[in-house]
Write an enzyme that holds these catalytic residues in place. Structure first.
Site: not given
Ligand code: GCV
Length: 875
Positions: A303, A382, A410
């Site tokens: 990332e 994720d 998240e």
């Protein structure tokens, strides 16, 4: 969230810092599970009142003080600390004690403690002994838990931590912001420096220690490039000092380019001797300042972070350079396996992000230094609402591993939805990967027992939680979210503990010991992951949120047709990633017995189906339902369950103890109301999307035909104009009405409902910064007013009507008769200061247009709860 509790709660929160009459403090959630609220004292009448701290370390003294404080508060009598000579009889002794007891835990044992109660000549002795002062502290917290949760104190208890690594990671940046933090700014940093006031950091360490957590990495894995300057290292000593009394060791995330960015070298190639020397010097400098420094966490080649790949080096070569520098000091490297290409070619049917962990790391098995631990996210993508377990956990047999889970929600509701994640983690830890055709559950792998060292000793390993607490009083925003952190600590200590016991302890310590309160909260929390999964991402599809932005509300196709690789490959005929041998081959990364189970449609579990297979929408699940019908049903059931939380919660108010029923109660109530509305947003978005894509009707006729719904665009508008909403599934019919007139606008309709009591919901959008004002009128009389000023999760500023900003307001108990005129009147927030110039020349426009999607009128007895939400003074 503020709107329902409004000024009253704001005033209460302000007062929460102020002493109440009698010296008690109003509770704001900051005490979490360490409230030490009074319990039924009679069963503990025989518990000795005097506390002896036999050891001399600061930590043992701290343990004594904690015990004094906790027992005195809970049992309503004094528990003085007395000198060691009084240890003979009728005392609680912390530390090396008393001839009367069998051997204490050996000092070479990892974090082990015993609690023993003995009668000696008619007196009671309770000994808390540990393999270290730190372990004694854990023993003290265990005793406090037993009393706080009103458990019987057993004559003998003996416990040992499952693994050495029991850490939290905080993704805090030096500027004070937190990546994926949902409860305010950093408790550690502000303005590029460590905060002057670290009282919260110390309080956090106490909370962590109370559940056995022994390490805390305080900065973002996307690490600030100047983190390791000498100036910053000096500042970090203050955090380590705040942690130390609680036995929580400081760790830092480092960027592998630091030899360049901080050291001024022209390279950070791990094979360059100058780079290795730089790391050695830097690590020596750290240990000179922080002798108990725990180690580094590394995110690299991921990332946008730089990494060894740019020099053609492997993760092992990079990790080992750091490890060799840390080894003489006893430090470790947690090297994250979250290394993947986010520019994948979505047109390539063989491309698969899920493969990345094994593809990048399995070949390195056995070459990592002994103090490197590969930190593996629980699933291959994720932190979705559900993913299969990462196959890398079974592929590394000669490498230390730790599992990474995410307490920060998240993808699971960002601490605005109640989701008790230990249910998911337990499911992960209990998954038997069947390596070498034997039992290798994930919990045995991460504690280092499934693939031990050659001499039979367990490998180094353990548990890491990405937690991201913030400066809000109750750490994680949602009081119920604290059960996730509590559960993580208890599970990391002992992953074999039954879930129900862990949760019940938290509930009792946090909300009191009333049996109905505990049973209700336990039941809601225990089902909450299933409920959330039910109204969000079904059958292993991922969370179906906007993966390119906020990760909160629905944004379904954001996952498709881009390089991020969270695809589910839907078309008119079917859906799901083909990860079989014919597809990407990902399934073959699992040991053969599990691969066989996932590869075959006959044995692949329903809840992971679309992660592994591409199937038609009318595919028949093991449950007997077609896939699409199961999705429709699960979304209705999930949203209905979420709506039930409010009613169940309200029924508890009179049973709560005094400290629980004020602002914490109201805060949870407001959050449950929000969740009920947002669960419907999710339900409708996902169901409408499947309905459109599959073209298959809901056998029960609900999807596309919501009962009692009146589209805003079908109402008589004054000033309101239609606007298309993106993505389309986040507005009913893809269209909403917005108001751009400063004087306000209205939407009106004449109702033809039979006379009775109704719940009237208004679906609107609460965008960032703006605070539009709404009013609901019946025959010209206001029945409710509210402001669109929710404090939504701060992942990303969002000025658009979409799945993140969609909200509901419900007025309950409204008496209607045929011919009633219903009007929604609103004033948008057009303040000029909401338009900000931006550096790239495109202004950021945060004006809020009081956008309305629809109004829904349903009989009150069909509405999810019955509490009346009316203006004061109205019937
Ligand atoms: C810290 C996901 C999150 C990122 C996070 C990353 C990681 O991609 O969205 O915010 O970055 O995981 O775990 O490194």
């Amino acid at each position: 969230m503020r709107r329902r509790i409004g000024n009253t709660l704001r005033a209460v929160l302000y007062l929460s810092a102020i002493a109440m009459p009698g010296g008690a403090l109003a509770e704001d959630g900051s005490a979490a599970w360490l409230r030490y609220a009074p319990v039924a004292a009679a069963p503990y009448a025989a518990l000795p009142s005097r506390i002896v701290v036999a050891g001399r370390t600061a930590q043992e003294k701290q343990a004594g003080e904690e015990l004094r404080r906790g027992l005195s508060a809970m049992l309503g009598r004094d528990f003085p600390l007395v000198p060691a000579r009084e240890a003979k009889t009728n005392a609680i002794v912390i530390g090396p004690a008393a001839a009367h007891f069998a051997a204490a835990p050996a000092q070479n044992q990892r974090d082990a403690f015993t609690l023993d109660v003995k009668q000696v000549r008619g007196k009671t002795l309770l000994a808390i002994r540990g393999s270290s002062p730190q372990a004694e502290l854990y023993g003290v917290f265990r005793l406090l838990t037993e009393v706080g949760a009103e458990h019987r104190i057993a004559a003998h208890q003996s416990e040992q931590a499952s693994a050495a690594i029991r850490w939290t990671d905080e993704w805090d940046n030096l500027d004070g912001s937190i990546e994926r933090g949902y409860a305010g700014r950093s408790i550690f940093f502000e303005g590029g420096h460590v905060r002057p006031d670290l009282a919260r950091a110390a309080a956090y360490a106490r909370l962590l220690a109370s559940v056995g957590i022994n390490g805390c990495n305080v900065n973002n894995v996307n690490a600030d490039l100047d983190l390791l300057t000498t100036e910053h290292l000096h500042e970090f000593t203050r955090i380590a000092d705040a942690f130390r009394p609680w036995g929580v060791r400081l760790a830092l995330s480092v960027d592998l380019a630091s030899p360049q960015t901080v050291g001024g070298l022209d390279s950070f190639d791990p094979a360059d001797a100058r780079v290795a020397a730089w790391w050695r010097r830097k690590v020596d400098e750290i240990y000179a300042l922080i002798p108990d420094f725990a180690g580094f966490t590394v995110k690299a080649d991921s990332e946008g972070r730089q990494g060894p790949a740019q020099y053609g080096r492997s993760p092992a070569e990079a990790a080992n350079v750091l490890a060799h520098a840390l080894a003489p000091h006893g430090g470790v490297v947690l090297y994250r396996s979250f290394v993947y290409n986010n520019y994948l070619d979505w047109r390539d049917p063989k491309a698969d992000r899920a493969r990345a962990g094994v593809d990048n790391f399995a070949r390195l098995d056995g070459v990592f230094a002994p103090n490197v631990i590969v930190q593996i996210k629980e699933g291959p993508i994720d932190f979705q609402a559900r993913e299969p377990v990462s196959p890398l956990l079974a592929a590394l047999r000669r490498t230390n591993v730790a599992i990474e889970v995410q307490t920060a929600q998240e993808y699971t509701g960002q601490q605005r939805h109640m989701v008790w994640l230990p249910s998911m983690w337990k499911w992960v830890l209990d998954t038997d990967l069947r390596a070498d055709h034997r039992s290798t559950p994930v919990r045995d792998i991460v504690v280092g027992r499934a693939f031990p060292l050659s001499d039979g000793r367990p490998r180094l390993g353990g548990f890491v939680s990405v937690t991201n607490v913030g400066r809000e009083a109750n750490w994680l925003h949602h009081p119920m979210a604290m059960a996730n952190l509590y559960g993580f600590g208890r599970m990391a200590w002992n992953p074999a503990l039954p879930l129900a016991g862990i949760l019940d302890d938290w509930t009792r310590l946090t909300w009191g010991n009333d049996a109905t309160v505990d049973a209700t909260i336990d039941a809601m929390q225990l089902e909450s992951w299933r409920v959330y999964e039910g109204y969000t991402g079904p059958n292993g599809m991922g969370t179906l949120t906007n993966i390119l932005g906020y990760h909160f509300g629905p944004g379904i196709e954001s996952a498709e047709r881009n390089g991020w690789g969270q695809w589910f490959r839907a078309d008119a005929r079917g859906i799901g990633m083909d990860r079989t041998a014919r597809g990407t081959g990902y399934i073959q990364q699992y040991p053969p017995p599990l691969a066989a189970r996932y590869e075959s449609l006959a044995t692949c579990p329903d809840d992971l189906l679309l992660f592994f297979h591409h199937v038609p929408y009318d595919f028949r699940l093991h449950s007997g339902k077609t896939l699409v019908q199961s999705i429709y049903d699960a979304h209705y059931a999930g949203a209905r369950e979420a709506a039930s939380y409010e009613t169940r919660w309200l029924a508890l108010k009179s049973r709560m103890d005094d400290g629980a029923k004020d602002e914490r109660f109201e805060q949870v109530l407001a959050l449950f109301r929000y969740q009920a509305g947002h669960a419907q947003v999710w339900r409708d978005a996902v169901n409408d999307w499947f309905h459109r894509v599959s073209g298959i009707e809901d056998a029960r006729g609900r999807v596309g035909h919501p009962s009692g719904r009146i589209e805003a665009e079908a109402m008589t508008a004054v000033g309101y104009q239609p606007r298309a909403v993106t993505p389309w599934e986040t507005a009913s019919g893809g269209v909403a009405m917005e108001c751009k007139l400063a004087v306000g606008c209205s939407l009106a309709t004449t109702l033809d409902r039979p006379a009775g009591s109704y719940a009237i919901s208004v679906a609107y959008y609460d965008t960032w910064r703006g605070a539009s004002r709404f009013e609901l009128l019946l025959n010209g009389v206001a029945v409710a007013r509210w402001r669109a000023d929710d404090t939504l999760p701060p992942a990303q500023f969002d000025a658009a009507p979409d799945g993140q900003t969609a909200a509901r307001f419900t007025a309950h108990g409204v008496d209607l008769k045929p011919g009633d005129r219903l009007v929604v009147r609103a004033v948008p927030d057009l303040r000029p200061e909401l338009v900000e110039p931006a550096s790239d020349g495109t202004p950021r426009d945060f004006r809020e247009y009081a956008t309305v999607d629809f109004v829904e009128v349903v009989p009150e007895d069909a509405a999810p709860h019955s509490e009346t939400e009316r203006l004061p003074g109205k019937k």
